[in-house]
Design an enzyme around this catalytic site. Structure first.
Site, PDB file in Angstrom:
ATOM      1  N   TYR A 187       2.571 -16.314   6.783  1.00 31.88           N
ATOM      2  CA  TYR A 187       2.103 -14.801   6.595  1.00 31.88           C
ATOM      3  C   TYR A 187       3.431 -14.234   6.006  1.00 31.88           C
ATOM      4  O   TYR A 187       4.518 -14.629   6.463  1.00 31.88           O
ATOM      5  CB  TYR A 187       1.881 -14.345   7.811  1.00 31.88           C
ATOM      6  CG  TYR A 187       0.474 -13.708   8.077  1.00 31.88           C
ATOM      7  CD1 TYR A 187       0.374 -12.615   7.494  1.00 31.88           C
ATOM      8  CD2 TYR A 187      -0.538 -14.248   8.650  1.00 31.88           C
ATOM      9  CE1 TYR A 187      -1.114 -12.077   7.301  1.00 31.88           C
ATOM     10  CE2 TYR A 187      -1.947 -13.742   8.650  1.00 31.88           C
ATOM     11  CZ  TYR A 187      -2.227 -12.579   7.909  1.00 31.88           C
ATOM     12  OH  TYR A 187      -3.225 -12.015   7.803  1.00 31.88           O
ATOM     13  N   GLU A 230       3.814 -10.243   5.227  1.00 31.15           N
ATOM     14  CA  GLU A 230       3.388  -8.854   4.786  1.00 31.15           C
ATOM     15  C   GLU A 230       4.650  -8.315   4.388  1.00 31.15           C
ATOM     16  O   GLU A 230       5.909  -8.660   4.943  1.00 31.15           O
ATOM     17  CB  GLU A 230       2.902  -8.387   6.156  1.00 31.15           C
ATOM     18  CG  GLU A 230       1.551  -8.389   6.268  1.00 31.15           C
ATOM     19  CD  GLU A 230       0.745  -7.838   7.605  1.00 31.15           C
ATOM     20  OE1 GLU A 230       1.521  -7.376   8.471  1.00 31.15           O
ATOM     21  OE2 GLU A 230      -0.325  -7.720   7.670  1.00 31.15           O
ATOM     22  N   ASP A 232      -6.567  -2.114 -18.495  1.00 32.11           N
ATOM     23  CA  ASP A 232      -7.080  -3.348 -17.469  1.00 32.11           C
ATOM     24  C   ASP A 232      -7.327  -4.643 -18.753  1.00 32.11           C
ATOM     25  O   ASP A 232      -8.183  -4.580 -19.306  1.00 32.11           O
ATOM     26  CB  ASP A 232      -8.436  -2.840 -16.914  1.00 32.11           C
ATOM     27  CG  ASP A 232      -9.060  -4.080 -16.212  1.00 32.11           C
ATOM     28  OD1 ASP A 232      -8.631  -5.222 -16.122  1.00 32.11           O
ATOM     29  OD2 ASP A 232      -9.891  -3.909 -15.292  1.00 32.11           O
ATOM     30  N   THR A 234      -6.386  -9.884 -14.188  1.00 29.67           N
ATOM     31  CA  THR A 234      -6.354 -10.914 -13.419  1.00 29.67           C
ATOM     32  C   THR A 234      -5.417 -11.932 -13.800  1.00 29.67           C
ATOM     33  O   THR A 234      -4.979 -11.962 -14.880  1.00 29.67           O
ATOM     34  CB  THR A 234      -7.840 -11.541 -13.440  1.00 29.67           C
ATOM     35  OG1 THR A 234      -8.125 -11.946 -14.823  1.00 29.67           O
ATOM     36  CG2 THR A 234      -8.903 -10.605 -12.879  1.00 29.67           C
ATOM     37  N   LYS A 259      -8.242 -15.656 -15.859  1.00 29.83           N
ATOM     38  CA  LYS A 259      -9.223 -15.475 -17.085  1.00 29.83           C
ATOM     39  C   LYS A 259      -8.233 -16.263 -18.505  1.00 29.83           C
ATOM     40  O   LYS A 259      -7.893 -17.471 -18.280  1.00 29.83           O
ATOM     41  CB  LYS A 259      -9.637 -14.172 -17.369  1.00 29.83           C
ATOM     42  CG  LYS A 259     -10.586 -13.678 -16.330  1.00 29.83           C
ATOM     43  CD  LYS A 259     -11.155 -12.482 -16.523  1.00 29.83           C
ATOM     44  CE  LYS A 259     -11.967 -12.002 -15.177  1.00 29.83           C
ATOM     45  NZ  LYS A 259     -12.397 -10.636 -15.107  1.00 29.83           N
ATOM     46  N   ARG A 316      -6.863 -17.974  -9.143  1.00 34.29           N
ATOM     47  CA  ARG A 316      -7.599 -16.610  -9.001  1.00 34.29           C
ATOM     48  C   ARG A 316      -6.790 -15.721  -8.223  1.00 34.29           C
ATOM     49  O   ARG A 316      -6.421 -15.871  -7.248  1.00 34.29           O
ATOM     50  CB  ARG A 316      -8.875 -16.843  -8.151  1.00 34.29           C
ATOM     51  CG  ARG A 316      -9.821 -17.895  -8.672  1.00 34.29           C
ATOM     52  CD  ARG A 316     -11.307 -17.635  -8.045  1.00 34.29           C
ATOM     53  NE  ARG A 316     -11.986 -16.748  -8.726  1.00 34.29           N
ATOM     54  CZ  ARG A 316     -12.342 -16.960  -9.992  1.00 34.29           C
ATOM     55  NH1 ARG A 316     -12.203 -18.243 -10.633  1.00 34.29           N
ATOM     56  NH2 ARG A 316     -13.076 -15.945 -10.511  1.00 34.29           N
TER      57      ARG A 316
HETATM   58  C1  LIG Z   1     -12.855  -9.726 -14.304  1.00 38.49           C
HETATM   59  C2  LIG Z   1     -12.387  -8.209 -14.374  1.00 38.49           C
HETATM   60  C3  LIG Z   1     -11.979  -7.629 -13.198  1.00 38.49           C
HETATM   61  C4  LIG Z   1     -12.209  -8.175 -11.712  1.00 38.49           C
HETATM   62  O1  LIG Z   1     -11.724  -9.490 -11.499  1.00 38.49           O
HETATM   63  P1  LIG Z   1     -12.129  -9.885 -10.013  1.00 38.49           P
HETATM   64  O2  LIG Z   1     -10.902 -10.855  -9.912  1.00 38.49           O
HETATM   65  O3  LIG Z   1     -13.713 -10.605 -10.508  1.00 38.49           O
HETATM   66  O4  LIG Z   1     -12.150  -9.092  -8.824  1.00 38.49           O
HETATM   67  C5  LIG Z   1     -11.380  -6.335 -13.550  1.00 38.49           C
HETATM   68  N1  LIG Z   1     -11.607  -5.809 -14.660  1.00 38.49           N
HETATM   69  C6  LIG Z   1     -11.897  -6.504 -15.735  1.00 38.49           C
HETATM   70  C7  LIG Z   1     -12.016  -5.936 -17.010  1.00 38.49           C
HETATM   71  C8  LIG Z   1     -12.456  -7.729 -15.461  1.00 38.49           C
HETATM   72  O5  LIG Z   1     -12.976  -8.516 -16.580  1.00 38.49           O
END
Ligand SMILES: *Cc1c(COP(=O)(O)O)cnc(C)c1O
Length: 422
Positions: free
Chosen positions: A54, A56, A200, A226, A229, A235
């Site tokens: 942990y 925090e 994003d 993220t 990807k 993840r």
């Molecule tokens: C995949 C994605 C997210 C969210 O990701 P999670 O890990 O699935 O919560 C947010 N914004 C965009 C543009 C995404 O493609």
């Protein structure tokens, strides 16, 4: 299969499921645009005793003792994120992309404030204020779209909406956007109306790190992404900012939204960022785009309609309307044919979201696997043949394609798994 001796001994039932998923991933053409294969090193780092701890707080300011090592792990991840993306501050604790975006709302807006983002059916993400998301329930969301003819974001519409609604936050980027995001143009609009610009880059972070997509740094006030990807880590997620916004973002993630960070994930992120800083990763990022463009050209020559006519990145959005099959049955048939992807709405879709007209295709994972542009013509042929078989309910033909896919992939070791016995 790779051995999991402790798991097999303790829980053979679960071990068998892991083995089955290993086999499935090895044998399947992974075209899901948001997925990838992490390296063996990332996989090892993410599966360590760091999960027992942990922590925090942030390095040097924790609420639990025993942080001598964890502080160094998180600091390593932070420093690598700063260096890979060229930013002043990085928060590597968000549990995933959606919580990272929620933290940005918490840091820069109040419930009821107006936010502007790309609509979900136009390629945006749920967390950009779509009604079924908490962000749409708690904020007054306004959405821009893409041009009906161009399939590209209409910046005049964005400017008009921004002037009219004066949003607190503007989101750019999305989850089914095949074209380059024009960060300088969004920044100009945000500056004019006094909004915080959030880029994003969840889908394209790896392309940015590898120099295959322009960077939002210097244009966006806040960058969320993220890590799993195109960036090819475990993840998780990160929020990147200038020093000016560091405190607001850190406070929003913890204690605003989360408790203890997932330290094993942080370790995996650190390893992925080290990999993303190498010349090999630059080659990888260029290869992802080259494969997507080659696959797009091969599909277009077979009469497939591509939203926006093609791609600048890792992603293709295919409108199947002219192919006389809907997205969902197409995706199901392709899955049977060993080709894994997802059905997707296309802009101005006349069908319902759970049974839309399109397919989303990404090349991040197959490029990691080692496939190149020379394989894309054959892949387009399999996709075309599988859809013909689906129209005739020819399951034997689908199984035949799955066999061909399997034998091609047998020659391409899967990261983290190596070669599987045939
Ligand atoms: C995949 C994605 C997210 C969210 O990701 P999670 O890990 O699935 O919560 C947010 N914004 C965009 C543009 C995404 O493609």
């Amino acid at each position: 299969m790779i051995p999991h001796p402790a798991l097999t001994g303790a829980d053979p039932e679960l071990a068998a499921l892991v083995g089955a998923e290993e086999r499935r991933q090895f044998d399947t053409m992974k075209l899901i645009a948001s997925e990838n294969y992490v390296s063996a090193a990332v996989l090892e780092a993410a599966g360590t005793v760091l999960t027992n701890k942990y922590s925090e707080g942030y390095p040097g300011k924790r609420y639990y003792e025993g942080q001598q090592v964890i502080d160094q792990v998180e600091t390593l991840a932070i420093e690598r994120a700063k260096s890979v993306f060229g930013v002043e501050h990085a928060n590597v604790q968000p549990y995933s992309g959606s919580p990272a975006n929620l933290a940005v709302y918490l840091a820069f807006a109040k419930p009821g404030d107006t936010v502007l983002g790309l609509g979900l059916p136009m390629g945006g993400h749920l967390t950009h204020g779509w009604p079924v998301s908490a962000t749409g329930a708690w904020f007054n969301a306004v959405h821009y779209g893409v041009g009906r003819e161009t399939g590209r974001v209409d910046l005049d519409e964005v400017r008009d909406l921004a002037r009219r609604h004066r949003p607190k936050l503007i989101f750019c980027g999305g989850t089914a956007v095949p074209r380059t995001v024009d960060f300088p143009a969004f920044a100009e609009i945000a500056r004019e109306v006094g909004a915080v610009l959030v880029a994003d880059v969840a889908h394209i972070a790896g392309l940015i790190a590898g120099g295959a997509h322009p960077s939002p740094v210097g244009h966006a006030d806040v960058i969320t992404t993220t890590t799993h990807k195109t960036l090819r880590g475990p993840r998780g997620a990160m929020i990147l900012t200038s020093a000016e916004h560091a405190k607001a973002v850190d406070k929003a993630v913890f204690p605003g939204l989360q408790g203890g960070p997932h330290n094993s994930t942080t370790a995996g992120i650190a390893v992925a960022l080290r990999e993303a800083s190498t010349p090999e990763f630059r080659t990888y990022a260029q290869g992802v785009v080259a494969n997507a463009q080659a696959l797009g050209a091969a599909l277009a020559s077979r009469g497939f309609d591509l939203v926006s006519g093609g791609t600048d990145n890792h992603l293709l959005l295919v409108d199947l309307t002219s192919k006389d099959i809907a997205g969902k049955p197409a995706a199901k048939a392709l899955d049977r044919a060993g080709i894994e992807l997802n059905f997707n709405t296309v802009p101005y879709d006349t069908r319902k979201p759970f049974d839309p007209s399109g397919l989303r295709i990404g090349t991040a994972a197959i490029t990691t696997r080692g496939l190149g542009t020379q394989h894309m013509e054959g892949l387009a042929g399999w996709i075309d043949d599988a859809l013909s078989a689906a129209r005739k309910d020819d399951e034997a033909a689908l199984d035949g394609i799955a066999g061909e896919v399997r034998s091609l992939l047998a020659g391409f070791p899967m990261p983290g798994l190596g070669e599987l016995p045939a």
